[in-house]
Write a protein that holds these residues in place. Sequence first.
Motif, PDB file in Angstrom:
ATOM      1  N   ARG A   1       0.509  -1.621   0.172  1.00 30.95           N
ATOM      2  CA  ARG A   1      -0.007  -0.045   0.071  1.00 30.95           C
ATOM      3  C   ARG A   1       0.826   1.124   0.320  1.00 30.95           C
ATOM      4  NH1 ARG A   1      -5.150   0.880   1.323  1.00 30.95           N
ATOM      5  NH2 ARG A   1      -5.362  -1.516   2.709  1.00 30.95           N
TER       6      ARG A   1
ATOM      7  N   ASN B   1       0.986   3.741  -2.981  1.00 29.34           N
ATOM      8  CA  ASN B   1       0.922   5.309  -2.782  1.00 29.34           C
ATOM      9  C   ASN B   1       1.568   6.076  -3.421  1.00 29.34           C
ATOM     10  OD1 ASN B   1      -1.747   4.688  -1.480  1.00 29.34           O
ATOM     11  ND2 ASN B   1      -0.491   4.936   0.849  1.00 29.34           N
TER      12      ASN B   1
ATOM     13  N   PRO C   1      -7.978  -5.846  -1.697  1.00 29.57           N
ATOM     14  CA  PRO C   1      -8.687  -4.275  -1.370  1.00 29.57           C
ATOM     15  C   PRO C   1      -7.639  -3.456  -1.339  1.00 29.57           C
ATOM     16  CG  PRO C   1      -8.805  -6.357   0.312  1.00 29.57           C
ATOM     17  CD  PRO C   1      -8.146  -6.350  -0.959  1.00 29.57           C
ATOM     18  N   LEU C   2      -6.753  -3.378  -1.197  1.00 31.05           N
ATOM     19  CA  LEU C   2      -5.597  -2.262  -1.274  1.00 31.05           C
ATOM     20  C   LEU C   2      -5.803  -2.123  -2.671  1.00 31.05           C
ATOM     21  CD1 LEU C   2      -2.403  -4.585  -0.889  1.00 31.05           C
ATOM     22  CD2 LEU C   2      -3.358  -3.568   0.600  1.00 31.05           C
ATOM     23  N   LEU C   3      -6.434  -2.155  -3.891  1.00 27.19           N
ATOM     24  CA  LEU C   3      -6.736  -0.964  -5.110  1.00 27.19           C
ATOM     25  C   LEU C   3      -8.180  -1.145  -4.917  1.00 27.19           C
ATOM     26  CD1 LEU C   3      -5.078  -4.116  -7.557  1.00 27.19           C
ATOM     27  CD2 LEU C   3      -4.192  -1.415  -6.998  1.00 27.19           C
ATOM     28  N   ASP C   4      -8.820  -1.313  -4.245  1.00 25.38           N
ATOM     29  CA  ASP C   4     -10.521  -0.682  -3.904  1.00 25.38           C
ATOM     30  C   ASP C   4     -10.736  -1.723  -5.137  1.00 25.38           C
ATOM     31  OD1 ASP C   4     -10.413  -0.325  -1.602  1.00 25.38           O
ATOM     32  OD2 ASP C   4      -9.645   2.041  -2.877  1.00 25.38           O
ATOM     33  N   ARG C   5     -11.129  -3.397  -5.845  1.00 27.39           N
ATOM     34  CA  ARG C   5     -11.517  -3.931  -6.325  1.00 27.39           C
ATOM     35  C   ARG C   5     -11.564  -5.087  -5.942  1.00 27.39           C
ATOM     36  NH1 ARG C   5      -8.727  -1.357 -12.173  1.00 27.39           N
ATOM     37  NH2 ARG C   5      -8.027   0.071 -11.245  1.00 27.39           N
ATOM     38  N   SER C   6     -12.185  -5.833  -6.892  1.00 23.23           N
ATOM     39  CA  SER C   6     -12.760  -7.199  -6.889  1.00 23.23           C
ATOM     40  C   SER C   6     -11.515  -7.738  -6.425  1.00 23.23           C
ATOM     41  CB  SER C   6     -14.241  -7.957  -7.000  1.00 23.23           C
ATOM     42  OG  SER C   6     -13.354  -7.727  -8.807  1.00 23.23           O
TER      43      SER C   6
END
Length: 291
Positions: A64, A68, A142-147
């Motif tokens: 993460r 960033n 979850p790190l990418l806010d994707r499935s």
Amino acid sequence: MNERQLMTACFEEERGRLRAVAYRMLGSLSEADDAVQETWLRASRADTGEVANLAAWLTTVVGRVCLNVLRSRQRRDEEPLGAGIPDPVISPESGVDPEHEALLADSVGLALLVVLETLSPAERLAFVLHDMFAVPFEEIAPLLDRSPAAARQLASRARRRVRGQAPVPDPDPARQRDVVNAFFAAARDGDFDALVSVLDPEVVLRSDGGVARARHTVVFHGAGTVAEQAVTFGRFSPFVRPALVNGTAGVVVVAKDRPLSIMAFTVTDGRIAAIDVIADPERLSRLVPGV
């Protein structure tokens, strides 16, 4: 042992692996060190009492942090001019230094890192964490806010680009060195035909042009074009010092105790498939200390 002591012990045990993740993500040794330090600061403040696997958790934290950094770079690059050449790891020809072994595990050649520089931040995170460090997509998502399925697609897209653009070095270091020596002998003699014979027809020569990392890489394609450029290397032959660059045959060019360039060679199927040249004085002073 209390929670803080457990975290400290785990972090120190995983430090080399975390730095290896950060190096593949960022292509910069100094930024990788900064990312590992930031990971420690976050870990030391976090409540990890419910974390079942601290090592895996630390890997996602450093991922993460690196994500960033990559996104911040992307915002700053208003008009990208192409991928820069990442920081190489220089080792003596006798073998990779112990401190660099974890950093270069899995044969992370400079040509591969150059291709990673062309990926989007999300693609790079998915590929590096999954393909290089076996992190499940369920933990990457979850790190990418994707499935997880979307994370899998990102890694697959990155994998196709890597396979198509990053040549795999021959495994025999001695054979690599023979080819590099033949290259410099031909360059020294100005033997164009001999140069072409040691170059892959699709060889790529990349150089920072003596300019800071930024995005100003100069690129030449094809054996004939690269051979024409290589003839100019002949005058540097007396100053060439063999070295390992990211674990493969390369050289450091040094004159009057001052580094002039680092040259990394990717030798594939007995021919040079890629040459990466760093000549920026500031980077050289940092990457080749004590010359």
